[in-house]
Design a protein around this motif. Structure first.
Motif, mmCIF file in Angstrom:
data_model
loop_
_atom_site.group_PDB
_atom_site.id
_atom_site.type_symbol
_atom_site.label_atom_id
_atom_site.label_comp_id
_atom_site.label_asym_id
_atom_site.label_seq_id
_atom_site.Cartn_x
_atom_site.Cartn_y
_atom_site.Cartn_z
ATOM 1 N N ALA A 29 37.525 -64.500 13.886
ATOM 2 C CA ALA A 29 38.958 -65.065 14.056
ATOM 3 C C ALA A 29 39.788 -64.836 12.738
ATOM 4 C CB ALA A 29 38.858 -66.631 14.478
ATOM 5 N N ARG A 30 39.184 -65.046 11.929
ATOM 6 C CA ARG A 30 40.029 -64.881 10.534
ATOM 7 C C ARG A 30 40.242 -63.185 10.208
ATOM 8 N NH1 ARG A 30 36.757 -67.559 5.660
ATOM 9 N NH2 ARG A 30 38.761 -66.789 4.541
ATOM 10 N N ALA A 31 38.973 -62.320 10.552
ATOM 11 C CA ALA A 31 39.455 -60.940 10.567
ATOM 12 C C ALA A 31 40.647 -60.549 11.419
ATOM 13 C CB ALA A 31 38.310 -60.060 11.202
ATOM 14 N N PHE A 32 40.752 -61.310 12.865
ATOM 15 C CA PHE A 32 41.822 -60.811 13.561
ATOM 16 C C PHE A 32 43.172 -61.131 13.147
ATOM 17 C CE2 PHE A 32 38.752 -60.314 17.190
ATOM 18 C CZ PHE A 32 38.924 -59.183 17.480
ATOM 19 N N LEU A 33 43.136 -62.497 12.319
ATOM 20 C CA LEU A 33 44.642 -62.715 11.418
ATOM 21 C C LEU A 33 44.828 -61.575 10.313
ATOM 22 C CD1 LEU A 33 43.550 -66.491 10.849
ATOM 23 C CD2 LEU A 33 45.549 -65.743 12.093
ATOM 24 N N ARG A 34 43.668 -61.232 9.685
ATOM 25 C CA ARG A 34 44.091 -60.162 8.758
ATOM 26 C C ARG A 34 44.422 -58.722 9.533
ATOM 27 N NH1 ARG A 34 39.440 -62.631 6.473
ATOM 28 N NH2 ARG A 34 38.203 -61.155 7.430
ATOM 29 N N ARG A 35 43.810 -58.352 10.644
ATOM 30 C CA ARG A 35 44.352 -57.212 11.213
ATOM 31 C C ARG A 35 45.603 -57.440 11.689
ATOM 32 N NH1 ARG A 35 38.830 -56.808 14.387
ATOM 33 N NH2 ARG A 35 37.367 -56.165 12.742
ATOM 34 N N THR A 36 45.955 -58.289 12.306
ATOM 35 C CA THR A 36 47.423 -58.425 12.865
ATOM 36 C C THR A 36 48.337 -58.680 11.624
ATOM 37 O OG1 THR A 36 46.586 -60.195 14.480
ATOM 38 C CG2 THR A 36 48.747 -60.290 14.112
ATOM 39 N N SER A 37 48.036 -59.072 10.401
ATOM 40 C CA SER A 37 48.820 -59.015 9.398
ATOM 41 C C SER A 37 48.730 -57.667 8.847
ATOM 42 C CB SER A 37 48.119 -59.834 8.326
ATOM 43 O OG SER A 37 48.964 -59.557 6.948
ATOM 44 N N GLU A 38 47.881 -56.712 8.903
ATOM 45 C CA GLU A 38 47.754 -55.401 8.569
ATOM 46 C C GLU A 38 48.857 -54.579 9.378
ATOM 47 O OE1 GLU A 38 43.865 -54.162 8.434
ATOM 48 O OE2 GLU A 38 43.575 -55.342 6.873
ATOM 49 N N SER A 39 48.981 -54.867 10.799
ATOM 50 C CA SER A 39 49.573 -54.069 11.672
ATOM 51 C C SER A 39 51.249 -54.478 11.390
ATOM 52 C CB SER A 39 49.225 -54.462 12.966
ATOM 53 O OG SER A 39 48.172 -54.073 13.363
ATOM 54 N N LEU A 40 51.299 -55.845 10.934
ATOM 55 C CA LEU A 40 52.934 -56.128 10.741
ATOM 56 C C LEU A 40 53.255 -55.435 9.627
ATOM 57 C CD1 LEU A 40 52.688 -59.997 11.589
ATOM 58 C CD2 LEU A 40 53.758 -58.032 13.075
ATOM 59 N N ARG A 41 52.308 -55.453 8.557
ATOM 60 C CA ARG A 41 52.606 -54.594 7.365
ATOM 61 C C ARG A 41 53.032 -53.382 7.725
ATOM 62 N NH1 ARG A 41 47.423 -53.327 4.538
ATOM 63 N NH2 ARG A 41 47.549 -51.760 6.156
ATOM 64 N N ASP A 42 52.343 -52.679 8.446
ATOM 65 C CA ASP A 42 52.550 -51.241 8.644
ATOM 66 C C ASP A 42 53.923 -50.992 9.417
ATOM 67 O OD1 ASP A 42 49.958 -50.618 7.586
ATOM 68 O OD2 ASP A 42 48.879 -50.324 9.599
ATOM 69 N N ALA A 43 54.258 -51.958 10.396
ATOM 70 C CA ALA A 43 55.413 -51.979 11.068
ATOM 71 C C ALA A 43 56.422 -52.189 9.958
ATOM 72 C CB ALA A 43 55.399 -53.126 11.955
ATOM 73 N N ALA A 44 56.328 -53.038 9.051
ATOM 74 C CA ALA A 44 57.373 -53.133 8.034
ATOM 75 C C ALA A 44 57.422 -51.853 7.128
ATOM 76 C CB ALA A 44 57.169 -54.285 7.008
ATOM 77 N N LYS A 45 56.299 -51.193 6.902
ATOM 78 C CA LYS A 45 56.346 -50.027 6.058
ATOM 79 C C LYS A 45 57.249 -49.030 6.850
ATOM 80 C CE LYS A 45 53.878 -46.314 3.527
ATOM 81 N NZ LYS A 45 54.908 -45.704 3.689
ATOM 82 N N GLU A 46 56.979 -49.009 8.169
ATOM 83 C CA GLU A 46 57.913 -47.928 9.091
ATOM 84 C C GLU A 46 59.455 -48.006 8.696
ATOM 85 O OE1 GLU A 46 56.965 -45.369 10.688
ATOM 86 O OE2 GLU A 46 55.027 -45.464 10.749
ATOM 87 N N LEU A 47 59.822 -49.433 8.827
ATOM 88 C CA LEU A 47 61.067 -49.798 8.697
ATOM 89 C C LEU A 47 61.598 -49.565 7.533
ATOM 90 C CD1 LEU A 47 61.231 -53.037 10.930
ATOM 91 C CD2 LEU A 47 62.447 -50.916 11.343
#
Length: 189
Positions: free
Chosen positions: A140-158
């Motif tokens: 569950a904590r790993a999924f929290l981190r992976r979700t966070s990483e995907s959001l980070r990647d979306a912010a980097k695209e922007l």
């Protein structure tokens, strides 16, 4: 500026606002991943893990997941999702939405195991339940981190898209003082 380039640009203010929303959500997910611990300071499962606290992790993860899904759905409905940058952002948001949907079930399974632990009398069953709790909670904590990483990647695209904004602004003609009329040439025909 060419109309096709203009169509590809997500307005700067909207881009900055979305980056802020993504970074705020990313921070909430990372905080949760760091704060929601199962193991004690010695790295062991507590003798009597709190079902209530673990179930609260699941409820809070469900709320975070709902926020990620809402953010993704709002962006998918926007006209920006059809642009080149928007499509890349949407791909990262889709991954974040998928990852976030797995958090709450793993926290719930952790809580279920915690509830079953006191009722198990056989040492093998207790050992199995403790291991299952650790694995579910860590997942569950790993999924929290992976979700966070995907959001980070979306912010980097922007953020990269903002760089494209700056580049395009250098290509647009600026107003300049009127040029003096051409001088007559020294040759006469």
């Amino acid at each position: 500026m060419k109309p096709d380039i203009q169509r590809e640009l997500i307005p700067r203010d909207d881009t900055v606002h979305l980056i802020g929303a993504l970074c705020a959500m990313k921070g909430k997910l990372l905080d949760a991943a760091q704060q929601w611990e199962l193991l004690d300071e010695n790295g062991h499962v507590p003798a009597a893990p709190s079902y209530t606290a673990l179930l609260q992790h699941a409820a809070d993860a469900q709320d975070l997941s709902r926020d990620v899904l809402r953010l993704t759905a709002d962006f998918a409905r926007s006209p920006y999702s059809a642009t080149r940058a928007g499509s890349a952002v949407l791909a990262h948001l889709a991954t974040a939405a998928t990852m976030s949907s797995h958090e709450a079930p793993h926290f719930t399974e952790t809580a279920e195991s915690a509830l079953s632990l006191p009722r198990s009398s056989h040492p093998t069953d207790r050992h199995y339940l403790k291991n299952r709790m650790v694995i579910d909670h860590a997942s569950a904590r790993a999924f929290l981190r992976r979700t966070s990483e995907s959001l980070r990647d979306a912010a980097k695209e922007l953020d990269d898209h903002l760089g494209f904004h700056r580049f395009v602004s250098t290509l647009t003609p600026r107003e300049s003082p009127a040029l003096p009329p051409p001088r007559p040439s020294g040759r006469h025909r």
